[in-house]
Write a protein that holds these residues in place. Sequence first.
Motif, PDB file in Angstrom:
ATOM      1  N   SER A 660      -7.374   2.050   2.978  1.00 25.90           N
ATOM      2  CA  SER A 660      -6.840   2.968   1.972  1.00 25.90           C
ATOM      3  C   SER A 660      -5.470   3.528   2.331  1.00 25.90           C
ATOM      4  O   SER A 660      -4.804   4.109   1.472  1.00 25.90           O
ATOM      5  N   ASN A 661      -5.019   3.352   3.569  1.00 30.29           N
ATOM      6  CA  ASN A 661      -3.722   3.907   3.981  1.00 30.29           C
ATOM      7  C   ASN A 661      -2.672   2.841   4.260  1.00 30.29           C
ATOM      8  O   ASN A 661      -1.483   3.175   4.374  1.00 30.29           O
ATOM      9  N   PHE A 662      -3.085   1.594   4.358  1.00 30.60           N
ATOM     10  CA  PHE A 662      -2.129   0.520   4.597  1.00 30.60           C
ATOM     11  C   PHE A 662      -2.051  -0.391   3.378  1.00 30.60           C
ATOM     12  O   PHE A 662      -3.054  -0.651   2.707  1.00 30.60           O
ATOM     13  N   GLY A 663      -0.844  -0.847   3.117  1.00 30.27           N
ATOM     14  CA  GLY A 663      -0.633  -1.727   1.978  1.00 30.27           C
ATOM     15  C   GLY A 663       0.836  -2.096   1.862  1.00 30.27           C
ATOM     16  O   GLY A 663       1.616  -1.936   2.813  1.00 30.27           O
ATOM     17  N   VAL A 664       1.200  -2.559   0.696  1.00 26.54           N
ATOM     18  CA  VAL A 664       2.577  -3.002   0.432  1.00 26.54           C
ATOM     19  C   VAL A 664       3.288  -1.973  -0.442  1.00 26.54           C
ATOM     20  O   VAL A 664       2.753  -1.549  -1.476  1.00 26.54           O
ATOM     21  N   ALA A 665       4.480  -1.571  -0.023  1.00 31.05           N
ATOM     22  CA  ALA A 665       5.262  -0.566  -0.753  1.00 31.05           C
ATOM     23  C   ALA A 665       5.903  -1.208  -1.974  1.00 31.05           C
ATOM     24  O   ALA A 665       7.104  -1.492  -2.010  1.00 31.05           O
ATOM     25  N   SER A 666       5.108  -1.439  -3.013  1.00 30.44           N
ATOM     26  CA  SER A 666       5.595  -2.135  -4.205  1.00 30.44           C
ATOM     27  C   SER A 666       5.894  -1.191  -5.356  1.00 30.44           C
ATOM     28  O   SER A 666       6.056  -1.628  -6.492  1.00 30.44           O
ATOM     29  N   TRP A 667       5.984   0.111  -5.092  1.00 35.88           N
ATOM     30  CA  TRP A 667       6.342   1.057  -6.154  1.00 35.88           C
ATOM     31  C   TRP A 667       7.835   0.969  -6.458  1.00 35.88           C
ATOM     32  O   TRP A 667       8.598   0.336  -5.713  1.00 35.88           O
ATOM     33  N   SER A 691      -2.629   0.376  -1.917  1.00 35.76           N
ATOM     34  CA  SER A 691      -3.300   0.067  -0.648  1.00 35.76           C
ATOM     35  C   SER A 691      -4.090  -1.237  -0.721  1.00 35.76           C
ATOM     36  O   SER A 691      -4.316  -1.797  -1.806  1.00 35.76           O
ATOM     37  N   LEU A 692      -4.518  -1.690   0.456  1.00 31.29           N
ATOM     38  CA  LEU A 692      -5.378  -2.865   0.518  1.00 31.29           C
ATOM     39  C   LEU A 692      -6.698  -2.616  -0.205  1.00 31.29           C
ATOM     40  O   LEU A 692      -7.241  -3.514  -0.859  1.00 31.29           O
ATOM     41  N   LEU A 693      -7.206  -1.383  -0.095  1.00 29.48           N
ATOM     42  CA  LEU A 693      -8.461  -1.052  -0.749  1.00 29.48           C
ATOM     43  C   LEU A 693      -8.326  -1.154  -2.261  1.00 29.48           C
ATOM     44  O   LEU A 693      -9.245  -1.620  -2.955  1.00 29.48           O
ATOM     45  N   ALA A 694      -7.173  -0.725  -2.785  1.00 29.41           N
ATOM     46  CA  ALA A 694      -6.939  -0.831  -4.220  1.00 29.41           C
ATOM     47  C   ALA A 694      -6.897  -2.297  -4.649  1.00 29.41           C
ATOM     48  O   ALA A 694      -7.419  -2.662  -5.708  1.00 29.41           O
ATOM     49  N   ALA A 695      -6.284  -3.140  -3.822  1.00 29.06           N
ATOM     50  CA  ALA A 695      -6.213  -4.567  -4.147  1.00 29.06           C
ATOM     51  C   ALA A 695      -7.603  -5.194  -4.163  1.00 29.06           C
ATOM     52  O   ALA A 695      -7.949  -5.957  -5.079  1.00 29.06           O
ATOM     53  N   ILE A 696      -8.410  -4.872  -3.150  1.00 29.00           N
ATOM     54  CA  ILE A 696      -9.774  -5.417  -3.095  1.00 29.00           C
ATOM     55  C   ILE A 696     -10.602  -4.886  -4.265  1.00 29.00           C
ATOM     56  O   ILE A 696     -11.318  -5.638  -4.932  1.00 29.00           O
TER      57      ILE A 696
END
Length: 869
Positions: A660-667, A691-696
Amino acid sequence: MADTFIGLAGNPNCGKTTLFNELTGSNGYVGNWPGVTVEKKQAKWQADKSVTFVDLPGIYSLSPYTPEEVVSRDYIVNERPDALIDLIDVTNLERNLYLTTQVLEAGRPVVVGLNMCDLLEQRGDKVDAKKLSELLGAPVVEVSALHNTNVDELVKTAVAAKTPNTGVKCFTAEVEDALAKIAEKISGACSPELVRWYSVKVFERDVEAIKPLGLSRDQLAAIEPLIKAVEEARDDDSESIITSDRYEWITKVMAECVVKAPKKLTTSEKIDKVVTNRILGLPIFVCVMVLVYYIAISTVGTAGTDWVNDNLFGDGFFVNGASQEQYDADTEEWADNHYADQVSGFIAAAQEEGIVDEDSAAEVTEAAAALAEDNSDEDAAAIVEDFAGKCEEANFEATDVVTTDEDGNETDEVIDSVDAAGFLAAVAGTSEEPSMADYDGYVNSIPGAVEGWLDDAGASDMVKSLVIDGIIGGVGSVLGFIPQMFVLFVLLCFLEDCGYMSRVAFVMDRVFRRFGLSGKSFIPMLISSGCGVPGVLATKTIENEKDRRMTAMLTTMIPCGAKTPIIALVMGVLIGGSDAWWVAPMFYFMGIAAIVISAIMLKKTKPFQGEPAPFVMELPNYHFPTIKSWWLHVWERVSSYIKKASTIIFAAAVVVWFLSNFGVASWDGGDGAFGFLSAMDGAGDDFMDYSLLAAIGGFLGVIFAPLGCDYWQATAASISALIAKENLVSTFGSLYGLGDATENSLTMWSGFAAMFTDASGVLHVGAMCGFVAFNMLDAPCFAAIGTIRRQMDDSKWFWFAIAYQCIFGWIVGMIINQLWELFVLGNFGVWTVIAFVALAAILFQLFRPAPKWDKKDDKIVSDLTEEIA
């Protein structure tokens, strides 16, 4: 000097584990039903460390039917302990002696312990221990494991015993003659002290027991006529002949050794006339469970949980009573001003009046919050003062401002009016909230103390987030429920140890047998109301393999203590709090309904069809549990929950935090790099959306769409709940930025309801209930899943069990949502049709005629030459 190993054998509920605990100081689970000890336990004697006791599962015989019987038989016959103590419940002597006749045949030194002699004396019955010893050919010692009477004498007698017992002549002449001839033919295949044992097993045609002999087809062919001759003479099968002869011999022993007092109803029997009554038994049980959950969830347990959440994992607490009183008085005085309500009410009214738009109102709200944290923030002060100036120029004031209590719930009190000056004063007042740290005797909370240590150590924001939000936040939210679970376990364990729950199992056997399950299936389900792990383990008590697998699949559908936060959350959304005492037990009985429906459907399929296993149980006398055994029982369950929190949930909290805290800064304006999102340039409050959690969650959201919750947050919370059910609430709070909000918080209720509210403001109750139903009925936590894997001992059955749980939970959730959408909101679509098809399939499987039972038993054969060699 070599260690002496002494096995403890006996019927369920004979006091064997009590004796084991008394001798070794262990904390074995003392229960009032068969198979509590599902595996042999080993510990040294406190009085002499060279003596080791092995507590064998409680069993009624050494036949090959249940895993407990296999464990006990393998230990006695194959591992060959130095001696055996056969503990007998002397108040049920006839039943217990059946196992004794088998133990005596196993070729080991045996000492018989007559337990519960104090209860026998109360009845007025008498047993001639000396005569019984002569008939059994083994020492007999009268003891009371509960009161530690003659226990040392029993052990010393066992340690001194050196002569192996080879059984008693308890069979008729023709059977004894056949056994003698069989013994001659197998004498070279086993040690001399086991010849009697194996002779009986060969006569019974016990496949598993006689495999180690390695008898050839010729040997078996020579033995078979001996058995058939007796069967023809007695007009019965060999196994039944052995059983019948044992009981006839026991009847003679009883006549010679026991003098019974005139029959009269005991207190327990008088109570049983009510609690096991065919009409009253089930309603009484329902009332008892409602009371248990009312005390544990709605009153005493909740008070304890609130204290832990508010103090240990919240703001901290005082050890100084005077400081506590002063702080409370100052806080009450500050709260009476309702500064925060004045601020929020004034801003909302100004927006409604058109003085500021939505974005500006949000900016002012954020600035006011910043000043509450730091009243020297000049930028925030400028924004607030500019807003107040506009309101003053417009001669605006807010009227009838609503106030809220400490939990965020609206009160009846309103503030007549707030003008611009009052607004500025309220903003200033919010920063003056009394701080507990300013008073003597204050003890910081765990998160607060750890944060201070990390700040002093110069830890980075990522490390602080991991430790405080991930580890402490995740594990702490789970540990906060220990008081509720403790109260629940205290009550349930009392009911178990006093003897009531064994009666419930007896009552439920009548109910469950109608649906293809034995009353033994209720025992794991009862235990699962505390935790699914010991509940699944308790399925070992079920001798029928099909019933055992089915019960292991279904038992975790009962709401366990870990699902309590989910129940409380739904209660909050639907009825505005946990005061509706009936909601928690309603979920308990919903679990029972799901189990019954599943059992009926599965029993009509080929893998599970068959007659339910017979349920045999000795009903113990009602008694007040000993404090020691009661406490050990409670502690076993609470400690297993704590262990789970410190291992599996700890790992789950770290994984969820990372996802939930790591991911790609695509904003917009983001550099597209992968990393710790909240520390990256341009990250907003919605950084978790990237976040990765949002993608999953987004990828798997299609699965939850028919349930009405295709939001990635719902999927993510369900994934987290699969790791540990307690995680659903804490994960949801983290994903929606609700901070320390718990399942009893108004902000949590509002946030959870918002996820199921459409753009027009309609709350889709069906979607919310469908989502919750799925998470209550699907696969349990990882710890219970691992236990199911061990119990199934077959990867195919394990994956079938997990798949069934998830699919059944999903179908139930889908049906609930689609029916609500149709009948309440008037929405109709493809999934509505699928829901009706699924419902029709369930009803068809429920009401179609059951196939005829196949009673074949593959462990006892009808002819030695057909199956063995």
